[in-house]
Motif scaffolding. Structure first.
Motif, PDB file in Angstrom:
ATOM      1  N   PHE A   1       0.825  -1.206   0.000  1.00  0.00           N
ATOM      2  CA  PHE A   1       0.000   0.000   0.000  1.00  0.00           C
ATOM      3  C   PHE A   1       0.859   1.255   0.000  1.00  0.00           C
ATOM      4  CE2 PHE A   1      -2.327   3.478   1.905  1.00  0.00           C
ATOM      5  CZ  PHE A   1      -3.589   3.377   1.357  1.00  0.00           C
ATOM      6  N   ASP A   2       0.600   2.128  -0.985  1.00  0.00           N
ATOM      7  CA  ASP A   2       1.302   3.414  -1.044  1.00  0.00           C
ATOM      8  C   ASP A   2       0.334   4.568  -1.248  1.00  0.00           C
ATOM      9  OD1 ASP A   2       0.507   3.081  -3.644  1.00  0.00           O
ATOM     10  OD2 ASP A   2       2.496   3.326  -4.538  1.00  0.00           O
ATOM     11  N   GLY A   3      -0.956   4.300  -1.076  1.00  0.00           N
ATOM     12  CA  GLY A   3      -1.960   5.350  -1.206  1.00  0.00           C
ATOM     13  C   GLY A   3      -2.478   5.574  -2.608  1.00  0.00           C
ATOM     14  N   THR A   4      -1.992   4.793  -3.585  1.00  0.00           N
ATOM     15  CA  THR A   4      -2.435   4.986  -4.960  1.00  0.00           C
ATOM     16  C   THR A   4      -3.924   4.674  -5.101  1.00  0.00           C
ATOM     17  OG1 THR A   4      -0.261   4.485  -5.884  1.00  0.00           O
ATOM     18  CG2 THR A   4      -2.151   4.232  -7.356  1.00  0.00           C
ATOM     19  N   ALA A   5      -4.655   5.598  -5.703  1.00  0.00           N
ATOM     20  CA  ALA A   5      -6.080   5.400  -5.978  1.00  0.00           C
ATOM     21  C   ALA A   5      -6.343   5.807  -7.425  1.00  0.00           C
ATOM     22  CB  ALA A   5      -6.933   6.240  -5.034  1.00  0.00           C
ATOM     23  N   PHE A   6      -7.257   5.096  -8.065  1.00  0.00           N
ATOM     24  CA  PHE A   6      -7.647   5.396  -9.437  1.00  0.00           C
ATOM     25  C   PHE A   6      -9.046   6.011  -9.440  1.00  0.00           C
ATOM     26  CE2 PHE A   6      -5.128   1.339 -10.620  1.00  0.00           C
ATOM     27  CZ  PHE A   6      -3.921   2.030 -10.543  1.00  0.00           C
ATOM     28  N   ILE A   7      -9.328   6.811 -10.457  1.00  0.00           N
ATOM     29  CA  ILE A   7     -10.670   7.323 -10.692  1.00  0.00           C
ATOM     30  C   ILE A   7     -11.163   6.743 -12.008  1.00  0.00           C
ATOM     31  CG2 ILE A   7     -12.141   9.358 -10.942  1.00  0.00           C
ATOM     32  CD1 ILE A   7      -9.949  10.997  -9.578  1.00  0.00           C
ATOM     33  N   TYR A   8     -12.309   6.060 -11.956  1.00  0.00           N
ATOM     34  CA  TYR A   8     -12.904   5.464 -13.151  1.00  0.00           C
ATOM     35  C   TYR A   8     -14.222   6.158 -13.473  1.00  0.00           C
ATOM     36  CZ  TYR A   8      -9.708   1.476 -13.537  1.00  0.00           C
ATOM     37  OH  TYR A   8      -8.609   0.685 -13.721  1.00  0.00           O
ATOM     38  N   LYS A   9     -14.520   6.245 -14.764  1.00  0.00           N
ATOM     39  CA  LYS A   9     -15.741   6.866 -15.250  1.00  0.00           C
ATOM     40  C   LYS A   9     -16.615   5.828 -15.942  1.00  0.00           C
ATOM     41  CE  LYS A   9     -17.094  10.659 -18.409  1.00  0.00           C
ATOM     42  NZ  LYS A   9     -16.537  11.751 -19.255  1.00  0.00           N
ATOM     43  N   VAL A  10     -17.886   5.778 -15.572  1.00  0.00           N
ATOM     44  CA  VAL A  10     -18.845   4.842 -16.160  1.00  0.00           C
ATOM     45  C   VAL A  10     -20.091   5.630 -16.554  1.00  0.00           C
ATOM     46  CG1 VAL A  10     -20.302   2.811 -15.743  1.00  0.00           C
ATOM     47  CG2 VAL A  10     -18.008   2.913 -14.748  1.00  0.00           C
ATOM     48  N   PRO A  11     -20.604   5.488 -17.765  1.00  0.00           N
ATOM     49  CA  PRO A  11     -21.796   6.252 -18.164  1.00  0.00           C
ATOM     50  C   PRO A  11     -23.043   5.799 -17.415  1.00  0.00           C
ATOM     51  CG  PRO A  11     -21.198   4.678 -19.871  1.00  0.00           C
ATOM     52  CD  PRO A  11     -20.081   4.654 -18.863  1.00  0.00           C
ATOM     53  N   ASN A  12     -23.914   6.741 -17.118  1.00  0.00           N
ATOM     54  CA  ASN A  12     -25.182   6.435 -16.447  1.00  0.00           C
ATOM     55  C   ASN A  12     -26.201   5.995 -17.498  1.00  0.00           C
ATOM     56  OD1 ASN A  12     -27.426   6.266 -14.852  1.00  0.00           O
ATOM     57  ND2 ASN A  12     -27.428   8.410 -14.194  1.00  0.00           N
ATOM     58  N   VAL A  13     -25.948   4.826 -18.052  1.00  0.00           N
ATOM     59  CA  VAL A  13     -26.780   4.257 -19.106  1.00  0.00           C
ATOM     60  C   VAL A  13     -26.881   2.754 -18.872  1.00  0.00           C
ATOM     61  CG1 VAL A  13     -27.047   3.893 -21.593  1.00  0.00           C
ATOM     62  CG2 VAL A  13     -25.985   6.002 -20.758  1.00  0.00           C
ATOM     63  N   SER A  14     -28.096   2.212 -18.940  1.00  0.00           N
ATOM     64  CA  SER A  14     -28.275   0.765 -18.766  1.00  0.00           C
ATOM     65  C   SER A  14     -27.406  -0.006 -19.751  1.00  0.00           C
ATOM     66  CB  SER A  14     -29.738   0.372 -18.973  1.00  0.00           C
ATOM     67  OG  SER A  14     -30.540   0.892 -17.955  1.00  0.00           O
ATOM     68  N   GLY A  15     -26.918  -1.170 -19.303  1.00  0.00           N
ATOM     69  CA  GLY A  15     -26.126  -2.016 -20.182  1.00  0.00           C
ATOM     70  C   GLY A  15     -24.774  -2.345 -19.580  1.00  0.00           C
ATOM     71  N   LYS A  16     -23.924  -2.928 -20.396  1.00  0.00           N
ATOM     72  CA  LYS A  16     -22.585  -3.334 -19.972  1.00  0.00           C
ATOM     73  C   LYS A  16     -21.555  -2.351 -20.519  1.00  0.00           C
ATOM     74  CE  LYS A  16     -23.748  -8.246 -19.665  1.00  0.00           C
ATOM     75  NZ  LYS A  16     -23.383  -9.636 -20.062  1.00  0.00           N
ATOM     76  N   HIS A  17     -20.622  -1.953 -19.654  1.00  0.00           N
ATOM     77  CA  HIS A  17     -19.663  -0.922 -20.032  1.00  0.00           C
ATOM     78  C   HIS A  17     -18.254  -1.296 -19.575  1.00  0.00           C
ATOM     79  CE1 HIS A  17     -23.069   1.773 -20.819  1.00  0.00           C
ATOM     80  NE2 HIS A  17     -23.577   1.322 -19.675  1.00  0.00           N
TER      81      HIS A  17
ATOM     82  N   PRO B   1       0.357   7.597   3.040  1.00  0.00           N
ATOM     83  CA  PRO B   1       1.281   6.467   3.132  1.00  0.00           C
ATOM     84  C   PRO B   1       0.781   5.195   3.802  1.00  0.00           C
ATOM     85  CG  PRO B   1       1.814   8.115   4.791  1.00  0.00           C
ATOM     86  CD  PRO B   1       0.718   8.698   3.954  1.00  0.00           C
ATOM     87  N   ASP B   2      -0.253   5.262   4.637  1.00  0.00           N
ATOM     88  CA  ASP B   2      -0.628   4.046   5.372  1.00  0.00           C
ATOM     89  C   ASP B   2      -2.108   3.721   5.189  1.00  0.00           C
ATOM     90  OD1 ASP B   2      -2.089   4.923   8.230  1.00  0.00           O
ATOM     91  OD2 ASP B   2      -0.748   6.434   7.393  1.00  0.00           O
ATOM     92  N   TYR B   3      -2.384   2.407   5.173  1.00  0.00           N
ATOM     93  CA  TYR B   3      -3.737   1.911   4.894  1.00  0.00           C
ATOM     94  C   TYR B   3      -4.741   2.366   5.945  1.00  0.00           C
ATOM     95  CZ  TYR B   3      -7.532  -1.407   4.014  1.00  0.00           C
ATOM     96  OH  TYR B   3      -8.753  -1.967   3.758  1.00  0.00           O
ATOM     97  N   GLN B   4      -4.377   2.307   7.215  1.00  0.00           N
ATOM     98  CA  GLN B   4      -5.327   2.606   8.281  1.00  0.00           C
ATOM     99  C   GLN B   4      -5.906   4.015   8.170  1.00  0.00           C
ATOM    100  OE1 GLN B   4      -6.673   0.791  10.691  1.00  0.00           O
ATOM    101  NE2 GLN B   4      -5.626  -1.063  10.070  1.00  0.00           N
ATOM    102  N   ASN B   5      -5.108   4.974   7.733  1.00  0.00           N
ATOM    103  CA  ASN B   5      -5.549   6.360   7.689  1.00  0.00           C
ATOM    104  C   ASN B   5      -5.838   6.894   6.295  1.00  0.00           C
ATOM    105  OD1 ASN B   5      -5.286   7.356  10.598  1.00  0.00           O
ATOM    106  ND2 ASN B   5      -3.272   6.442  10.262  1.00  0.00           N
ATOM    107  N   TYR B   6      -5.499   6.104   5.236  1.00  0.00           N
ATOM    108  CA  TYR B   6      -5.617   6.659   3.895  1.00  0.00           C
ATOM    109  C   TYR B   6      -6.323   5.759   2.886  1.00  0.00           C
ATOM    110  CZ  TYR B   6      -2.694  10.566   5.312  1.00  0.00           C
ATOM    111  OH  TYR B   6      -2.209  11.693   5.936  1.00  0.00           O
TER     112      TYR B   6
END
Length: 290
Positions: free
Chosen positions: A172-188, A200-205
């Motif tokens: 764990f190094d705090g890396t987070a991703f942001i993903y975008k999904v359309p608000n439309v029925s179906g598979k995306h 830096p740490d999982y417990q706080n971040y």
């Protein structure tokens, strides 16, 4: 020896002077709701909508501001595989995020829409089902050092969903991703639009919930002890604006956050033994007086 004693005394005094929490406790959740994982305001913030995570009922509960359950909705035809957050759009429709993925093994991630017009009923079917997958994930599960595909927080913005990943990797190094999904029925296929580090740490971040203010100008990211506030961003480039880290001076299993209004937040934590299971209010700033 005296030098070390003085150093110890300084650290002890600093620890004792730790700032008191700015959280205001509003109520304890009913005993039947021990694992609240998402909250949202409805009816001009007079009710709190909430849900629980994996293994609990496929229900959304509506509580008044004393913590009493006023109404609940059973969402028919759905299993609560791991409901991790609830969000709403500007029209007042609700969305259930069934995307909890602790072990990064799921291939059935989905978001369910509940129409605003049906929220007074006791049983409803979702009016839309949005399924999605992460194109970057090739293995189920990936190696432990690459487990970035759990999500516990998201928002609805400009008719898209924005999901903020919870880092489950062994390094764990705090890396987070942001993903975008359309608000439309179906598979995306979710589109990765951002990457940042929380801390830096999982417990706080580790990210446990995300919320967007009613004016859509502030985004609050919750961890067990902090809020990361993003403001003044351009479009959906949330990382382009001002970032402020707020220490709540209160550690618990905080799992849910939503805006009460543009200047204050509600935060919920899970019941763990004799602690938590409460709803709090936190004011992030005072409105400017004109």
């Amino acid at each position: 020896m005296k030098k070390y004693c003085k150093l110890f005394l300084v650290f002890f005094v600093l620890a004792c002077q730790q700032k008191a929490s700015d959280l205001t406790e509003l109520f304890s959740f009913p005993k039947s709701l021990k694992e609240v994982s998402g909250i949202v305001t409805i009816q001009n913030s007079e009710l709190i909508g909430c849900l629980e995570d994996s293994g609990n009922k496929s229900k959304v509960y509506f509580l008044d501001l004393t913590g009493e359950i006023q109404h609940s909705i059973k969402v028919k035809g759905l299993e609560n595989k791991d409901w991790e957050d609830i969000a709403k759009d500007p029209q007042g429709n609700l969305y259930i995020g069934d995307f909890g993925n602790n072990d990064n093994i799921r291939q059935d991630l989905a978001i369910y829409k509940l129409d605003k017009t049906a929220l007074t009923k006791s049983e409803i079917h979702p009016s839309a089902i949005i399924e999605f997958a992460y194109p970057e994930q090739k293995d189920f599960p990936p190696k432990k050092k690459n487990r970035h595909f759990d999500v516990e927080g998201y928002v609805v913005f400009q008719n898209n969903f924005y999901l903020f990943t919870k880092n489950r990797s062994s390094n764990f190094d705090g890396t987070a991703f942001i993903y975008k999904v359309p608000n439309v029925s179906g598979k995306h296929q979710a589109k990765k639009i951002g990457e940042f580090k929380t801390g830096p740490d999982y417990q706080n971040y580790a990210i446990t919930s995300v919320a967007l203010s009613p004016d859509q100008k502030k985004l609050a990211i919750l961890t067990h002890s902090k809020i990361i506030l993003l403001e003044n961003f351009k479009g959906d480039d949330f990382l382009s604006g001002k970032r402020t880290e707020i220490d709540l001076h209160h550690f618990s299993q905080k799992e849910a956050i939503c805006f009460k209004d543009n200047f204050s937040l509600y935060i919920a934590d899970e019941k763990v033994k004799n602690t938590g299971g409460k709803l709090y209010e936190f004011k992030i700033q005072t409105p400017t007086q004109n």
